[in-house]
Design a protein around this motif. Structure first.
Motif, mmCIF file in Angstrom:
data_model
loop_
_atom_site.group_PDB
_atom_site.id
_atom_site.type_symbol
_atom_site.label_atom_id
_atom_site.label_comp_id
_atom_site.label_asym_id
_atom_site.label_seq_id
_atom_site.Cartn_x
_atom_site.Cartn_y
_atom_site.Cartn_z
ATOM 1 N N ASN A 1 0.845 -1.200 0.000
ATOM 2 C CA ASN A 1 0.000 0.000 0.000
ATOM 3 C C ASN A 1 0.877 1.245 0.000
ATOM 4 O O ASN A 1 1.192 1.811 1.049
ATOM 5 N N TYR A 2 1.257 1.675 -1.211
ATOM 6 C CA TYR A 2 2.171 2.818 -1.304
ATOM 7 C C TYR A 2 1.487 4.118 -0.874
ATOM 8 O O TYR A 2 0.303 4.326 -1.175
ATOM 9 N N PRO A 3 2.220 5.008 -0.209
ATOM 10 C CA PRO A 3 1.684 6.355 0.038
ATOM 11 C C PRO A 3 1.456 7.030 -1.323
ATOM 12 O O PRO A 3 2.180 6.729 -2.268
ATOM 13 N N SER A 4 0.466 7.933 -1.423
ATOM 14 C CA SER A 4 0.137 8.475 -2.745
ATOM 15 C C SER A 4 1.197 9.447 -3.255
ATOM 16 O O SER A 4 1.201 9.810 -4.417
#
Lengths: 463, 226
Positions: free
Chosen positions: B190-193
């Motif tokens: 879940n990559y940071p945006s």
């Protein structure tokens, strides 16, 4: 006026403008020094180039898979992905978003693709206030000009010209200090960031594996454009893909080294979605517009497909003797210099733009410097060949037929040469004028005198 | 048919004819077909030991005109940030909650605008400095690696005129490949945006190619490492 006569007329003016030539040479001198130092800091620069060329080959030769993966990943995190075949479609998509949001003002960070589709004109026509936030882009926007160079848009202007512009357009105080001029732009744009409804960016890379775009910049204007407005739109060509995120470990320093002679530019930022649950800022909506605009036609030309590997570093412009003498605006294209001369005929029509492929010394400096090994100067030759094959020139064909006719008949040839020897001295009187049959050549050059005796005659008469 | 299908269709049609791999003269396969090979072997050299890497980071930061300050303890770091406050007469700062910021920021005794909960950007714009943590420091390039998750959102590290980064010594990584490996390991699910590689304070060379600091982002970048 046709594109070719415009190019010729402008090129003649610019090559005679010694002040401009000196100014551009000086501006690029420091670039050359720092670029070479950066290249030398790599453990193996040729290896890095080869790896970059192969990675881009992978990306472009499996473009369908990479684009599908890129779009699917983006959509899974709430980004809206749009596909546009033509420039007009891309403009429509963006105008529709702007209308849906009832937007009044747009802040833009640098994007050559937006120049390519003339987005600013379309937005302004629709009644929007559009502001370029990159300093160089802002300067050329205020001057109602196109960017002079794809990386350094305002490199042709002196500080005095910029100061005058800021006084006239921004009501600023007179100063010719670059730092003060920069601060004038900084203050003018601060308010715009905070009040703009829409932020528009380009992208330097599109990462298929993770569904991210990567934006390379120095000023922080793209960071602000992607942080403050409620809606963000990113416009990028379909060829921007890289297969994996960690490919950037090579491509970011490569782009900085060749683009500006930096090890890395100040901000290299990856975006993978609009504001996610739990995040406190960033756009609520993010639209990514993928632009074809004749790129698939260039893709279909397997011989020149590698022109889609281009990362728009501008290095080939900087080393090109033609660019340095005629300047960026003379090309009359979005992309100038060697890469522009190669791709413009594909993007905008071979017959109308073939003259750019002839405005070349074929020295190969562009091919040698290209960090992704695009075979630029051979592509210029291929464009010439393709143009001649598609639409042969009557004049050239007739000239060669006459030459072949005479050269195959020794008596006629010898007679012609004798006549030429007799009449050549008279050519001096009409040299370069309308009466001179070789005018195009002799206007700026001398015709060498024909030898008093042919080789054949000399051989026969030798002792 | 949608434009998406039109474009993908044209791409597939075009790719039916193969193109040569540049530089291989018609022979062999591209090396990058193997995802295992790392570009480390071509990139600028980084020393093996921690001390060499730390020295390289300091050298790069100096060249970039970033202010890199190295301390032995959190107490020294607190003193350093207090002296920055006094020197620049900070009235208000932006920041976020984290192990390092919570340990250091209270000593400033200034109103703190938290950007890791809903906030007003006009207030952040009025702050004298933004104080954030980071994900890593990269020795090879003198870069501070931040994400909007680790550094208080997208704007904190770029809107105020002075960005102050708090980092621990063990956050130093050798090079760019190591930084990307760290991102993958930490965020792959879940990559940071937003992920940003910050290399020196904001700058421009758009006027006569003369470098000016503080184009639109921070004029100053201070990295306090302890």
């Amino acid at each position: 006026m046709s594109f070719v006569s415009q190019f010729k007329a402008q090129a003649q003016v610019m090559t005679g403008d010694l002040r401009h030539r000196k100014f551009i040479r000086r501006a690029l001198r420091n670039y050359e020094t720092v670029r070479d130092a950066r290249k030398a800091s790599f453990q193996d620069w040729p290896g890095a180039r080869q790896r970059a060329a192969e990675t881009k080959w992978q990306a472009v030769n499996h473009l369908d898979q990479h684009l599908e993966q890129f779009a699917a990943k983006l959509e899974s995190r709430g980004t809206k992905v749009h596909w546009a075949t033509t420039a007009a479609q891309a403009r429509e998509i963006i105008l529709k978003i702007v209308h849906d949001k009832q937007a009044k003002s747009v802040i833009k960070s640098k994007a050559m693709t937006s120049e390519e589709i003339h987005l600013n004109d379309a937005l302004e026509h629709a009644g929007l206030n559009v502001v370029e936030s990159d300093l160089g882009e802002l300067i050329v926007q205020l001057r109602k000009e196109t960017p002079y160079h794809i990386v350094f848009p305002s490199m042709h202007l002196t500080r005095d010209e910029i100061s005058e512009l800021f006084q006239r357009e921004l009501g600023a105080a007179a100063t010719n200090d670059p730092e003060e001029l920069t601060m004038i732009a900084r203050r003018a744009l601060r308010k715009k960031y905070l009040t703009a409804d829409i932020g528009i960016t380009g992208a330097n890379f599109a990462i298929a594996e993770t569904g991210m775009i990567s934006i390379t910049e120095n000023e922080g204007n793209a960071r602000l454009t992607a942080a403050l407005p409620k809606t963000m739109i990113s416009l990028l060509g379909i060829e921007k893909v890289l297969p994996r995120m960690d490919d950037l470990a090579l491509f970011l320093p490569l782009l900085a080294t060749m683009g500006t002679g930096q090890q890395l530019t100040c901000y290299n930022t990856l975006y993978s979605g609009p504001r996610q649950p739990g995040e406190t800022d960033g756009p609520e909506e993010w639209h990514v517009v993928l632009l074809d605009n004749h790129r698939t036609e260039l893709l279909a030309d397997a011989e020149q497909r590698d022109a889609l590997h281009c990362i728009r570093c501008g290095a080939c412009l900087n080393v090109c003797p033609i660019f340095r003498n005629v300047g960026g605006h003379t090309y009359g294209t979005t992309y100038s210099g060697p890469i522009g001369s190669v791709i413009t005929p594909h993007l905008r029509g071979l017959q109308e733009w073939k003259h750019l492929s002839s405005a070349s010394s074929l020295c190969g400096a562009c091919t040698e410097t290209c960090p992704v090994k695009i075979d630029l100067h051979h592509h210029l030759l291929q464009n010439r060949r393709n143009a001649a094959k598609q639409k042969p020139s009557f004049g050239e064909q007739t000239a060669f037929k006459l030459f072949a006719f005479a050269a195959n008949r020794p008596t006629l040839w010898n007679f012609g040469m004798t006549m030429a020897r007799i009449f050549q001295p008279l050519q001096g009187a009409v040299k370069g004028s309308m009466l001179d049959p070789a005018k195009a050549w002799t206007k700026t050059r001398d015709l060498p005198p024909i030898a008093p005796e042919s080789f054949k005659a000399w051989w026969r008469n030798r002792k | 048919m949608s434009e998406r299908e039109n474009i993908l269709g044209r791409i597939r049609e075009a790719l039916k004819v193969g193109a040569l791999v540049p530089g291989l003269h018609g022979h062999g396969q591209p090396a990058s077909a193997s995802p295992l090979s790392s570009p480390r072997q071509w990139l600028p050299k980084v020393g093996d030991s921690f001390d060499e890497q730390l020295a390289l980071f300091a050298k790069n930061a100096a060249e970039l005109k970033a202010d890199f300050q190295l301390f032995k303890s959190a107490d020294e770091a607190r003193q350093a940030i207090n002296s920055l406050r006094d020197k620049e007469k900070w009235q208000r700062v932006g920041g976020h909650s984290g192990d390092l910021t919570d340990a250091i920021c209270p000593t400033l005794n200034l109103p703190l605008l938290r950007t890791d909960r809903p906030y007003d950007v006009h207030e952040l714009e009025a702050c004298d400095a933004g104080i954030s943590e980071c994900d890593a420091l990269i020795a090879q390039t003198g870069t501070v690696l931040v994400t909007n998750r680790s550094a208080g959102g997208r704007a904190l590290s770029v809107l105020p005129p002075h960005h102050v980064v708090l980092a621990r010594r063990d956050q130093l990584v050798a090079d760019l490949p190591a930084a990307f490996a760290l991102l993958q390991q930490r965020y792959a699910t879940n990559y940071p945006s937003m992920i940003s590689f910050i290399t020196g304070p904001s700058r421009t060379g758009d006027i006569e190619r003369i470098m000016v600091l503080g184009a639109h982002g921070p004029k100053k970048l201070t990295i306090i490492c302890f």
